[in-house]
Enzyme design. Structure first.
Site, PDB file in Angstrom:
ATOM      1  N   LYS A  81      57.142  21.034   3.047  1.00  0.00           N
ATOM      2  CA  LYS A  81      58.040  21.089   4.216  1.00  0.00           C
ATOM      3  C   LYS A  81      58.607  22.497   4.328  1.00  0.00           C
ATOM      4  CE  LYS A  81      61.050  19.875   7.435  1.00  0.00           C
ATOM      5  NZ  LYS A  81      60.609  19.648   8.826  1.00  0.00           N
TER       6      LYS A  81
ATOM      7  N   CYS B 186      59.663  26.382  14.790  1.00  0.00           N
ATOM      8  CA  CYS B 186      60.467  25.150  14.738  1.00  0.00           C
ATOM      9  C   CYS B 186      61.248  25.003  16.037  1.00  0.00           C
ATOM     10  CB  CYS B 186      61.438  25.160  13.565  1.00  0.00           C
ATOM     11  SG  CYS B 186      62.504  23.692  13.645  1.00  0.00           S
TER      12      CYS B 186
HETATM   13  O1  RRO Z   1      62.226  20.068  10.997  1.00  0.00           O
HETATM   14  C1  RRO Z   1      61.906  20.010  12.203  1.00  0.00           C
HETATM   15  O2  RRO Z   1      62.654  19.562  13.074  1.00  0.00           O
HETATM   16  C2  RRO Z   1      60.601  20.517  12.667  1.00  0.00           C
HETATM   17  C3  RRO Z   1      60.049  21.715  12.266  1.00  0.00           C
HETATM   18 BR1  RRO Z   1      60.791  22.798  10.947  1.00  0.00          BR
HETATM   19  C4  RRO Z   1      58.847  22.166  12.866  1.00  0.00           C
HETATM   20  O3  RRO Z   1      58.295  23.245  12.567  1.00  0.00           O
HETATM   21  N1  RRO Z   1      58.283  21.384  13.827  1.00  0.00           N
HETATM   22  C5  RRO Z   1      58.821  20.210  14.192  1.00  0.00           C
HETATM   23  O4  RRO Z   1      58.262  19.525  15.073  1.00  0.00           O
HETATM   24  N2  RRO Z   1      59.981  19.787  13.608  1.00  0.00           N
END
Ligand code: RRO
Length: 314
Positions: free
Chosen positions: A48, A132
């Site tokens: 993650k 993100c």
């Molecule tokens: O954690 C998120 O809300 C998230 C991330 Br870091 C990302 O790169 N893509 C996404 O759809 N959610």
């Protein structure tokens, strides 16, 4: 008996026994989740996205599935950079590459994490997340070409491991050219196309309500909804980027046929997000089997036999 096919691939000199592995996001936040990927048929373990400090993320509910895909506004919940760095020695047990995703809240945070990764021999590569969509008040770096260049300029002063970037989806043809012009100026190992389509809205007509809580229900869209956009991004960057930058496909992969299409567009490897969340680690062996069957039927012994060889009609 038909000859066996190989799903092996290599990205910037890093060998993967299967070209299929997890997207950064679903089920890769804790050591137990990462172990489960290690114990599966996934070709690599991708963590993650990490921030310097641990984060709880956005308020729940923050993930919702429909028959055609998902919406999320997780808000970067993660255990913090040091946790994923420490996990690297545990990942060694699985004899497959461990790739760390990082998503600093500032350029300086990204540079600090990249400096700390210098010489870490149990980390095969870094995926720098430029996309993100879900941290309130933080624009997606990948949509700002100058910011992307400024960040890559700083990052490549310090990086010693193979480094790639996770891109947002682009929709306008000049934007592909503009981003490719930035990316081609740096010795990237790979680009991952694509992150979720940012700031979509899924609603429940019954309750006349949004389905996730953060940002008034707006969130990143994944799954079937996004496959054509993902394929277009894989294809465009495959044709525009220097040939030593591998393309990793991500978006709408739930079957061997979907993975086949990504590879045909130019992907060297394929990540699985929404379907992994839905099905768990068996998706890696099932999709591998399906992809192998398609290759066998078509007479392709390995993925380079058809990678990038999408035919046009003119
Ligand atoms: O954690 C998120 O809300 C998230 C991330 Br870091 C990302 O790169 N893509 C996404 O759809 N959610």
């Amino acid at each position: 008996m038909a000859a066996a096919v190989s799903l092996a691939t290599s990205i910037a000199g890093v060998s993967l026994s299967s070209c299929l592995y997890n997207a950064s996001g679903p089920l890769c936040t804790t050591a137990e989740e990462l172990d489960a990927i290690g114990n599966s048929e996934a070709g690599a373990i991708l963590s993650k996205s990490a921030t310097l400090e641990k984060r709880a993320g956005n308020p729940e509910p923050r993930y919702f599935e429909t028959p055609w895909g998902s919406i999320n506004s997780m808000g970067l919940p993660n255990e913090g950079f040091q946790y994923y760095l420490d996990y690297a020695s545990r990942a060694e047990a699985f004899a497959k590459p461990y790739i760390m995703s990082i998503s600093g809240l500032s350029h300086q945070d990204n540079v600090d994490m990249i400096k700390a990764l210098a010489g870490q021999k149990h980390i095969a590569a870094i995926e720098l997340n430029l996309s993100c969509p879900n941290v309130p008040g933080k624009p997606q770096t990948g949509y700002d070409f100058e910011q992307s260049r400024a960040l890559l300029q700083r990052v490549f002063e310090h990086v010693s491991l193979p480094l790639g970037v996770k891109l947002p989806p682009y929709f306008d043809l000049p934007h592909f050219d503009m981003m490719a012009a930035v990316l081609n100026d740096y010795p990237l190992a790979f680009v991952t196309c694509v992150n979720s389509i940012g700031n979509g809205l899924v609603i429940d007509p019954e309750s006349e309500s949004v389905v996730i809580k953060p940002k008034s229900g707006f969130g990143g869209i994944g799954g079937d909804f996004i496959k054509p956009t993902a394929l277009a991004n894989v294809r465009k960057f495959y044709t525009l980027l220097n040939k030593d930058i591998a393309i990793i496909g991500c978006g709408g992969v739930k079957s061997g046929l979907d993975a086949f299409e990504h590879i045909l567009c130019g992907a060297s490897a394929v990540q699985i997000g929404t379907q992994f969340m839905r099905e768990g680690t068996t998706c890696f062996s099932r999709i591998a089997r399906e992809l192998g069957e398609i290759m066998q039927q078509k007479g392709y012994a390995d993925i380079t036999s058809f990678q990038g060889k999408l035919r046009s009609l003119d």
